[in-house]
Enzyme design. Structure first.
Site, PDB file in Angstrom:
ATOM      1  N   ASP A  75      -0.553  -4.351   8.017  1.00 42.65           N
ATOM      2  CA  ASP A  75      -1.141  -5.702   7.930  1.00 42.65           C
ATOM      3  C   ASP A  75      -0.478  -6.532   6.831  1.00 42.65           C
ATOM      4  O   ASP A  75      -0.415  -6.115   5.680  1.00 42.65           O
ATOM      5  CB  ASP A  75      -2.639  -5.602   7.626  1.00 42.65           C
ATOM      6  CG  ASP A  75      -3.400  -4.907   8.735  1.00 42.65           C
ATOM      7  OD1 ASP A  75      -3.957  -5.598   9.587  1.00 42.65           O
ATOM      8  OD2 ASP A  75      -3.422  -3.649   8.742  1.00 42.65           O
TER       9      ASP A  75
ATOM     10  N   ASP B 171       3.087  -5.722   1.339  1.00 40.42           N
ATOM     11  CA  ASP B 171       2.708  -7.062   0.864  1.00 40.42           C
ATOM     12  C   ASP B 171       1.590  -7.054  -0.154  1.00 40.42           C
ATOM     13  O   ASP B 171       1.264  -8.088  -0.729  1.00 40.42           O
ATOM     14  CB  ASP B 171       2.257  -7.931   2.044  1.00 40.42           C
ATOM     15  CG  ASP B 171       0.893  -7.501   2.564  1.00 40.42           C
ATOM     16  OD1 ASP B 171       0.746  -6.301   2.880  1.00 40.42           O
ATOM     17  OD2 ASP B 171      -0.026  -8.331   2.620  1.00 40.42           O
TER      18      ASP B 171
ATOM     19  N   ASP C 179       4.211  -0.828   5.461  1.00 40.92           N
ATOM     20  CA  ASP C 179       2.811  -1.223   5.549  1.00 40.92           C
ATOM     21  C   ASP C 179       2.634  -1.952   6.889  1.00 40.92           C
ATOM     22  O   ASP C 179       3.615  -2.373   7.505  1.00 40.92           O
ATOM     23  CB  ASP C 179       2.491  -2.144   4.362  1.00 40.92           C
ATOM     24  CG  ASP C 179       1.135  -2.802   4.501  1.00 40.92           C
ATOM     25  OD1 ASP C 179       0.150  -2.084   4.754  1.00 40.92           O
ATOM     26  OD2 ASP C 179       1.070  -4.048   4.361  1.00 40.92           O
TER      27      ASP C 179
HETATM   28 MG   LIG Z   1      -0.691  -5.106   3.814  1.00 40.36          MG
END
Ligand SMILES: [Mg+2]
Length: 242
Positions: free
Chosen positions: A14, A189, A12
């Site tokens: 961000d 995240d 991922d």
């Molecule tokens: Mg993310």
């Protein structure tokens, strides 16, 4: 070590490779990220992909001049290396949602509507108090929809097609070289990364959750800096073993 020479690495962007910024535009790559990704590509025979809610164009701008393999807009877009982008068809119901989101954006200062073509994101990071109002409006609009679904991420609502998720694009990439016959590892995240965690585990691989929160991943790293450091160490260690 988290990454081995047989790994197919899915990342991922961000909140995983870079810290979450006040606006998506502000999430500039830290110094050294592009060389790190290139080092990983070399060590893993090209089997590195960014799986993001962002568009491919957006990721290209962040990583320029690098052309990474990207699953963009939660898998509605996909591009292997500098090949041609592949896109899923967009839904007709999206036109209605597009109008609704535009009007929400106009009536709520600070709310940012991001039209990704295949999906629409409404970011409320700058106006957290708008969360409920926006969520209710979108839920009502989608109550009878069969083509679209609403998902909530960190300070963002997103309308997209069901089945369009990071797990699906991870699976598609795993069917192709240079990913095929490797062992997937997904690092992410957010809630939208859980689909990719599930697919990586299903395919016999592993998953790492960045930060706090419920997850099906069996390992964790505290923040993007720790992710980058772990990946740096992996690149070094794979160089030593060559
Ligand atoms: Mg993310």
């Amino acid at each position: 070590m988290i990454v081995g020479q047989q790994t197919a690495l899915f990342l991922d962007y961000d909140g995983t490779l870079v810290d979450l910024a006040a606006t998506p535009e502000a999430a500039r790559p830290p110094h050294g990220l592009v060389p790190l990704l290139k080092g990983l590509e070399t060590a893993l025979g090209g089997a590195v992909a960014i799986l993001s809610g962002r568009t491919i164009t957006d990721i290209d701008q962040m990583l320029a001049p690098m052309k990474a393999t990207v699953g963009g807009v939660h898998g509605a877009e996909m591009r292997v290396g500098d090949g041609a982008p592949e896109r899923l068809e967009t839904s007709e119901e999206m036109t209605h949602i597009r109008r609704l989101c535009a009007s929400l954006g106009r009536s709520t200062p600070g709310l940012r509507v991001e039209d990704k073509g295949q999906a629409i994101a409404v970011h409320y990071r700058a106006v957290p108090e708008a969360e409920q109002q926006v969520g209710k409006a979108l839920q009502a609009a989608l109550a009878t929809s069969r083509d679209l679904e609403l998902i909530q991420g960190k300070m963002v609502y997103e309308v997209r097609r069901p089945g369009m998720h990071k797990g699906a694009v991870l699976q598609r990439l795993m069917q192709r070289p240079p990913f095929r016959d490797r062992i997937p590892l997904m690092i992410g995240d957010d809630r939208t990364d859980e689909d990719a965690f599930a697919m990586a585990l299903h395919l016999g691989g592993s998953a790492i959750k960045v930060g706090e929160g419920t997850t099906i991943a069996r390992s964790r790293l505290p923040d993007p800096l720790a992710v980058r450091q772990a990946l740096e160490r992996a690149v070094e260690s794979m160089k030593d073993n060559q």
